[in-house]
Design an enzyme around this catalytic site. Structure first.
Site, PDB file in Angstrom:
ATOM      1  N   ARG A 175       1.049 -10.766   7.296  1.00 53.06           N
ATOM      2  CA  ARG A 175      -0.327 -10.922   7.764  1.00 53.06           C
ATOM      3  C   ARG A 175      -0.334 -11.941   8.896  1.00 53.06           C
ATOM      4  O   ARG A 175      -0.209 -13.145   8.674  1.00 53.06           O
ATOM      5  CB  ARG A 175      -1.223 -11.332   6.602  1.00 53.06           C
ATOM      6  CG  ARG A 175      -1.166 -10.309   5.468  1.00 53.06           C
ATOM      7  CD  ARG A 175      -1.722 -10.822   4.159  1.00 53.06           C
ATOM      8  NE  ARG A 175      -1.378  -9.910   3.066  1.00 53.06           N
ATOM      9  CZ  ARG A 175      -1.530 -10.194   1.777  1.00 53.06           C
ATOM     10  NH1 ARG A 175      -2.039 -11.363   1.405  1.00 53.06           N
ATOM     11  NH2 ARG A 175      -1.179  -9.319   0.853  1.00 53.06           N
ATOM     12  N   HIS A 245      -4.063  -1.740  -0.980  1.00 57.99           N
ATOM     13  CA  HIS A 245      -4.209  -3.194  -0.997  1.00 57.99           C
ATOM     14  C   HIS A 245      -5.161  -3.668   0.105  1.00 57.99           C
ATOM     15  O   HIS A 245      -4.993  -4.752   0.668  1.00 57.99           O
ATOM     16  CB  HIS A 245      -2.844  -3.870  -0.841  1.00 57.99           C
ATOM     17  CG  HIS A 245      -2.624  -5.027  -1.769  1.00 57.99           C
ATOM     18  ND1 HIS A 245      -1.997  -4.916  -2.988  1.00 57.99           N
ATOM     19  CD2 HIS A 245      -2.958  -6.329  -1.667  1.00 57.99           C
ATOM     20  CE1 HIS A 245      -1.936  -6.087  -3.580  1.00 57.99           C
ATOM     21  NE2 HIS A 245      -2.532  -6.976  -2.795  1.00 57.99           N
ATOM     22  N   GLY A 299     -13.402  -5.105  -3.314  1.00 60.92           N
ATOM     23  CA  GLY A 299     -12.832  -6.442  -3.392  1.00 60.92           C
ATOM     24  C   GLY A 299     -13.467  -7.421  -2.435  1.00 60.92           C
ATOM     25  O   GLY A 299     -14.085  -8.398  -2.844  1.00 60.92           O
TER      26      GLY A 299
END
EC number: 1.-.-.-
Length: 358
Positions: A175, A245, A299
């Site tokens: 990331r 994810h 999420g």
């Protein structure tokens, strides 16, 4: 009207909420929650893909009484919507996972608690005083199996209904924003000492071991291949969560809503099917159910709610989705979940002609 009142953001959609929440977070934490792996291609496509599926409402249907309820983990849920596991809610707001749970419990919205939570699993499920809101505990394939065993035993004692094994993260994705920001979690309140993942875990061994450790329902999260969906069915899991994810692991994987269209014909009726990734509107939930999902999880939306206004902000986020989903059901001519079908969707092919999704 006072200046304080006039300057308060008007929140009419999840996109409004995202902007207002992002404005309140530091750059480090904002980028941690909002960002994805590498070039954010999957992150963007998760959201954009929903626009490829066009709603086909049925008319002159009795929608005077709309029932959104369904079941998950043997427990009634207000609608096919729950909160996905995400780590360290206190980075967004001091209310943490307890605040998220409080909002969920007030609306009978299921919640999957991350093993990397700041608040204890007992405090989280304790927000549902009558036990009517279903909870699941998320675990990863930790090298130290005693961590998993302890979590499973505690979850069972605290009334949790399921365990969700994350299978798409044997290691952390790259990331770039986190690297640029020098991201630091500031420590985990949950007190897990060894977060090393077992990169040697396999379907046959891991699922068998999980079954030997608990009688909770066993779900796997992170399925994106029809081949893995078939293996999950063969291994006898209770449910799969189609997930990439949130675009945070391997960039350029397909959007989850497109994967659902591929996996549902294989898995429907053989195991429960849930999905997360890119959901921003109540109509997105409707589209997933029409494609064959039994349940949808979100999420980042809960995190944005927390960052905006703590537990009350999570409640606002959930209410937006609940009200939008109910409206979509009514406008599409559906009075109950079982009315929603693939006939409510079309796609526009390359020749500009509407086609059925199956």
């Amino acid at each position: 009207m006072s200046d304080a009142t006039s300057s308060k953001p008007q929140i009419f959609s999840i996109q409004d909420l995202k902007q207002a929440a992002s404005d309140k977070m530091s750059q480090m934490y904002r980028d941690y929650y909002n960002g994805g792996a590498m070039d954010n291609i999957t992150l963007a496509n998760n959201e954009a893909a929903f626009d490829r599926y066009l709603l086909r409402p049925r008319v002159l249907r009795n929608v005077s009484n709309i029932d959104m309820t369904t079941t998950l983990w043997g427990t009634k849920a207000a609608l096919p919507l729950g909160v996905s596991p995400s780590a360290m809610h206190r980075l967004a707001h001091a209310d943490g996972e307890v605040g998220t749970s409080k909002a969920c419990a007030a609306r009978h919205v299921p919640m999957i608690l991350s093993a990397l939570s700041n608040d204890t699993l007992e405090d989280v499920s304790g927000q549902s005083s009558d036990g009517s809101t279903p909870y699941a505990i998320q675990v990863s394939p930790f090298k130290n199996r005693q961590i998993t065993t302890n979590l499973l035993n505690r979850a069972k004692a605290a009334g949790y209904k399921a365990v969700v094994l994350t299978v798409d993260a044997p290691m952390f994705g790259r990331r770039l924003d986190d690297l640029r920001n020098g991201f630091s979690s500031g420590g985990l309140g949950g007190g897990i000492p060894d977060l090393s993942f077992d990169t040697s875990a396999t379907w046959e061994e891991k699922i068998a071991w999980m079954k030997s450790q608990t009688d909770l329902e066993i779900w796997v999260k992170g399925v994106t291949s029809p081949l893995d969906a078939q293996i999950a069915i063969e291994q006898g899991v209770d449910g799969i969560i189609i997930s990439n994810h949130g675009g945070r692991q391997l960039d350029t994987t397909p959007a989850t809503i497109d994967i659902l269209r591929e996996i549902a014909p294989i898995a429907k009726g053989k195991t429960r099917i849930a999905i997360d990734g890119g959901f921003r509107r109540g109509s997105d939930i409707f589209k997933a159910v029409a494609l064959g999902a039994d349940f949808v999880f979100v999420g980042r939306i809960a995190i944005w709610g927390l960052a905006y206004d703590g537990s009350n902000g999570v409640g606002l986020a959930l209410d937006l989705l609940i009200n939008e989903f109910k409206l979509c059901m009514g406008l599409a001519g559906c009075s109950k979940i079982s009315d929603i079908s693939p006939a409510h969707l079309s796609i526009l092919n390359a020749r500009g002609v509407l086609e059925s999704v199956y």
